[in-house]
Scaffold this motif. Structure first.
Motif, PDB file in Angstrom:
ATOM      1  N   HIS A 154       0.795  -1.234   0.000  1.00  0.00           N
ATOM      2  CA  HIS A 154       0.000   0.000   0.000  1.00  0.00           C
ATOM      3  C   HIS A 154       0.826   1.283   0.000  1.00  0.00           C
ATOM      4  O   HIS A 154       0.247   2.364  -0.085  1.00  0.00           O
ATOM      5  CB  HIS A 154      -0.935   0.002   1.221  1.00  0.00           C
ATOM      6  CG  HIS A 154      -2.015  -1.035   1.132  1.00  0.00           C
ATOM      7  ND1 HIS A 154      -3.218  -0.803   0.508  1.00  0.00           N
ATOM      8  CD2 HIS A 154      -2.058  -2.314   1.564  1.00  0.00           C
ATOM      9  CE1 HIS A 154      -3.960  -1.895   0.578  1.00  0.00           C
ATOM     10  NE2 HIS A 154      -3.281  -2.824   1.207  1.00  0.00           N
ATOM     11  N   GLN A 155       2.156   1.198   0.089  1.00  0.00           N
ATOM     12  CA  GLN A 155       2.932   2.440   0.221  1.00  0.00           C
ATOM     13  C   GLN A 155       2.740   3.380  -0.984  1.00  0.00           C
ATOM     14  O   GLN A 155       2.615   4.599  -0.799  1.00  0.00           O
ATOM     15  CB  GLN A 155       4.416   2.161   0.467  1.00  0.00           C
ATOM     16  CG  GLN A 155       5.113   1.364  -0.611  1.00  0.00           C
ATOM     17  CD  GLN A 155       6.604   1.216  -0.325  1.00  0.00           C
ATOM     18  OE1 GLN A 155       7.223   2.047   0.316  1.00  0.00           O
ATOM     19  NE2 GLN A 155       7.193   0.130  -0.802  1.00  0.00           N
ATOM     20  N   SER A 156       2.710   2.822  -2.195  1.00  0.00           N
ATOM     21  CA  SER A 156       2.569   3.673  -3.387  1.00  0.00           C
ATOM     22  C   SER A 156       1.212   4.364  -3.413  1.00  0.00           C
ATOM     23  O   SER A 156       1.103   5.547  -3.739  1.00  0.00           O
ATOM     24  CB  SER A 156       2.719   2.851  -4.658  1.00  0.00           C
ATOM     25  OG  SER A 156       4.002   2.319  -4.708  1.00  0.00           O
ATOM     26  N   GLU A 157       0.195   3.592  -3.053  1.00  0.00           N
ATOM     27  CA  GLU A 157      -1.164   4.133  -3.061  1.00  0.00           C
ATOM     28  C   GLU A 157      -1.309   5.259  -2.023  1.00  0.00           C
ATOM     29  O   GLU A 157      -1.879   6.325  -2.315  1.00  0.00           O
ATOM     30  CB  GLU A 157      -2.128   2.993  -2.736  1.00  0.00           C
ATOM     31  CG  GLU A 157      -3.574   3.355  -2.862  1.00  0.00           C
ATOM     32  CD  GLU A 157      -4.452   2.368  -2.093  1.00  0.00           C
ATOM     33  OE1 GLU A 157      -5.563   2.760  -1.754  1.00  0.00           O
ATOM     34  OE2 GLU A 157      -4.016   1.235  -1.842  1.00  0.00           O
ATOM     35  N   VAL A 158      -0.739   5.014  -0.829  1.00  0.00           N
ATOM     36  CA  VAL A 158      -0.821   6.019   0.242  1.00  0.00           C
ATOM     37  C   VAL A 158      -0.036   7.272  -0.153  1.00  0.00           C
ATOM     38  O   VAL A 158      -0.511   8.399  -0.010  1.00  0.00           O
ATOM     39  CB  VAL A 158      -0.301   5.422   1.576  1.00  0.00           C
ATOM     40  CG1 VAL A 158      -0.083   6.510   2.618  1.00  0.00           C
ATOM     41  CG2 VAL A 158      -1.278   4.389   2.106  1.00  0.00           C
ATOM     42  N   TYR A 159       1.176   7.065  -0.695  1.00  0.00           N
ATOM     43  CA  TYR A 159       1.993   8.199  -1.147  1.00  0.00           C
ATOM     44  C   TYR A 159       1.234   9.003  -2.219  1.00  0.00           C
ATOM     45  O   TYR A 159       1.184  10.232  -2.172  1.00  0.00           O
ATOM     46  CB  TYR A 159       3.327   7.695  -1.705  1.00  0.00           C
ATOM     47  CG  TYR A 159       4.128   8.777  -2.400  1.00  0.00           C
ATOM     48  CD1 TYR A 159       4.976   9.606  -1.664  1.00  0.00           C
ATOM     49  CD2 TYR A 159       4.029   8.989  -3.775  1.00  0.00           C
ATOM     50  CE1 TYR A 159       5.696  10.622  -2.294  1.00  0.00           C
ATOM     51  CE2 TYR A 159       4.731   9.994  -4.409  1.00  0.00           C
ATOM     52  CZ  TYR A 159       5.568  10.797  -3.671  1.00  0.00           C
ATOM     53  OH  TYR A 159       6.270  11.798  -4.295  1.00  0.00           O
ATOM     54  N   GLY A 160       0.656   8.294  -3.190  1.00  0.00           N
ATOM     55  CA  GLY A 160      -0.067   8.949  -4.281  1.00  0.00           C
ATOM     56  C   GLY A 160      -1.220   9.808  -3.777  1.00  0.00           C
ATOM     57  O   GLY A 160      -1.488  10.885  -4.300  1.00  0.00           O
ATOM     58  N   TRP A 161      -1.884   9.309  -2.725  1.00  0.00           N
ATOM     59  CA  TRP A 161      -3.012  10.064  -2.155  1.00  0.00           C
ATOM     60  C   TRP A 161      -2.496  11.312  -1.432  1.00  0.00           C
ATOM     61  O   TRP A 161      -3.030  12.411  -1.600  1.00  0.00           O
ATOM     62  CB  TRP A 161      -3.789   9.154  -1.201  1.00  0.00           C
ATOM     63  CG  TRP A 161      -4.998   9.798  -0.596  1.00  0.00           C
ATOM     64  CD1 TRP A 161      -5.133  10.253   0.683  1.00  0.00           C
ATOM     65  CD2 TRP A 161      -6.249  10.072  -1.247  1.00  0.00           C
ATOM     66  NE1 TRP A 161      -6.378  10.779   0.876  1.00  0.00           N
ATOM     67  CE2 TRP A 161      -7.089  10.680  -0.291  1.00  0.00           C
ATOM     68  CE3 TRP A 161      -6.729   9.860  -2.543  1.00  0.00           C
ATOM     69  CZ2 TRP A 161      -8.390  11.085  -0.586  1.00  0.00           C
ATOM     70  CZ3 TRP A 161      -8.034  10.270  -2.835  1.00  0.00           C
ATOM     71  CH2 TRP A 161      -8.848  10.868  -1.868  1.00  0.00           C
TER      72      TRP A 161
END
Lengths: 76, 179
Positions: free
Chosen positions: B29-36
């Protein structure tokens, strides 16, 4: 009227401040897990402030009511 | 933005404090959280720090996580709160981000002065209104997703966007710009 206002403002914002998607910096470039591990090692789980407050309240109670010390020790 | 889901046993292990399960969730989930987060704060360096802060909060709150719920949606809510805390501490006049370090102006027909004044007005918005306006007006995220991330109703998001538009209109008028 309200919707027109919002549409005009949205057009202005999108002209002056581009959406993030597809731009440099929009995607995560590297794995953050090593940084997370460092943080987990450096910051042990903190004691919540209300635990400290409870401890302080008990200490104050014992100072003003020393007779309660045996009672407290009995229940510990 | 798709919300990635995890097998229930990983979620259950995470809720019991298992570090391997936490690592698996972090990596997924790190990419998704960063993107948000970067959509909200518009600053890649701050977004990386806030991603770590988000997962630190998630790690601390593992016992409160219900494995029957969506981890991605929960993480997005925590990330939004972390970004909100960041915006509350960043001073509007001095902490203007470089708007994703883009050397190119968003629209060549827009003067530098208009761009600067609009950005300044935008960064004067109260943080709660700024998040709603950024996600709804600039990033064009669905109101339902914004509402879930902010933990409020869709109507409340619309009210925040309306108040943000009114604030921006007044602020720009004060600077001699008729939007």
């Amino acid at each position: 009227m309200m919707e027109n206002d919002q549409e005009r403002m949205q057009q202005l914002l999108r002209k002056t401040m581009l959406p993030v998607a597809g731009r440099a910096g929009a995607e995560l470039r590297h794995d953050l897990w090593p940084g997370m591990l460092k943080r987990l090692e450096a910051r042990p789980v903190e004691v919540p402030w209300f635990d400290w407050a409870l401890l302080a309240a008990v200490a104050v109670w014992l100072v003003f009511s020393p007779g309660a010390i045996p009672l407290l020790l009995y229940y510990l | 933005m798709p919300v990635l889901e995890q097998p229930t046993d990983v979620l259950r292990q995470f809720s019991h404090g298992d570090l391997d399960a936490f690592e698996a969730l972090f990596r997924t989930h790190q990419s998704e959280v960063y993107g948000w987060i970067v959509r909200i704060v518009r600053d890649p360096a701050a977004a990386e720090d806030l991603t770590l802060e988000t997962f630190w909060r998630i790690h601390r709150a593992h016992a409160r996580f219900d494995p029957a719920r969506s981890f991605g949606a929960w993480a997005r809510g925590v990330a939004t709160n972390a970004a909100l805390d960041y915006l509350k501490t960043a001073r509007p006049e001095t902490d203007l981000p470089d708007d994703l370090v883009s050397p190119v102006l968003p629209d060549p027909g827009v003067s530098e002065e208009l761009r600067r004044k609009t950005a300044c007005a935008f960064h004067r918005l109260p943080p709660k209104l700024r998040i709603a306006a950024t996600l709804a007006l600039i990033e064009e995220q669905p109101y339902k997703e914004i509402a879930e991330a902010l933990g409020i109703s869709t109507s409340a998001v619309k009210v925040r966007v309306f108040r943000a538009v009114r604030f921006l209109r007044d602020e720009l008028k004060r600077q001699g710009i008729e939007p």
